[in-house]
Design a protein around this motif. Structure first.
Motif, PDB file in Angstrom:
ATOM      1  N   LEU A 166      -7.878   4.947  -7.625  1.00  0.00           N
ATOM      2  CA  LEU A 166      -8.139   3.608  -7.092  1.00  0.00           C
ATOM      3  C   LEU A 166      -7.476   3.459  -5.734  1.00  0.00           C
ATOM      4  N   ILE A 167      -8.050   2.611  -4.888  1.00  0.00           N
ATOM      5  CA  ILE A 167      -7.442   2.333  -3.593  1.00  0.00           C
ATOM      6  C   ILE A 167      -7.690   0.878  -3.218  1.00  0.00           C
ATOM      7  N   SER A 168      -6.649   0.270  -2.654  1.00  0.00           N
ATOM      8  CA  SER A 168      -6.785  -1.082  -2.126  1.00  0.00           C
ATOM      9  C   SER A 168      -7.282  -0.979  -0.693  1.00  0.00           C
ATOM     10  N   TRP A 169      -8.411  -1.644  -0.425  1.00  0.00           N
ATOM     11  CA  TRP A 169      -8.960  -1.518   0.929  1.00  0.00           C
ATOM     12  C   TRP A 169      -8.026  -2.145   1.960  1.00  0.00           C
ATOM     13  N   SER A 170      -7.323  -3.195   1.592  1.00  0.00           N
ATOM     14  CA  SER A 170      -6.526  -3.917   2.576  1.00  0.00           C
ATOM     15  C   SER A 170      -5.276  -3.155   2.988  1.00  0.00           C
ATOM     16  N   ASN A 171      -4.540  -2.591   2.022  1.00  0.00           N
ATOM     17  CA  ASN A 171      -3.266  -1.970   2.385  1.00  0.00           C
ATOM     18  C   ASN A 171      -3.209  -0.473   2.105  1.00  0.00           C
TER      19      ASN A 171
END
Length: 123
Positions: free
Chosen positions: A50-55
């Motif tokens: 998973l990856i957070s697009w913002s940070n």
């Protein structure tokens, strides 16, 4: 309308590498969490990374830690999954998914899905 299109799957020998790409369109994804999931025949769909697009924060399932890397290219709206040291048990259809908000592992929490790309690792 959000669209996710995966590419990069294929057949590889154990120990080899593949890089999957997910092209995202239809939204501004700065508030989204993106994920790679996989589903093997007869098994439930499971999260891989998973990856957070913002940070850019990331999260991996234990079995792929140290072998897989998820990343994103903000300018091109692309999410990647670099897979190294592949094992036969990595064989599955790999899906890109997106949801608004934080990273979570259950697949049912994701609203948008790509069509999937097959990864086959031979022993």
């Amino acid at each position: 309308q959000v669209q996710l299109v995966e590419s990069g799957g294929g057949l590889v020998q154990a120990g080899g590498s593949l890089r999957l790409s997910c092209a995202a369109s239809g939204r501004t994804f700065s508030s989204y969490a993106m994920g790679w999931f996989r589903q093997a025949p007869g098994k439930e769909r499971e999260f891989v990374a998973l990856i957070s697009w913002s940070n850019g924060n990331t999260y991996y399932r234990d079995s792929v830690k140290g072998r897989f890397t998820i990343s994103r290219d903000n300018a091109k709206n692309l999410v990647y999954l670099q897979m190294n040291s592949l094992k036969p048990e990595d064989t599955a259809v790999y899906y890109c998914a997106a949801r608004t908000g934080s990273m979570v592992t259950p697949s049912r929490a994701y609203d948008y899905w790509g069509q999937g790309t097959q990864v086959t690792v031979s022993s």
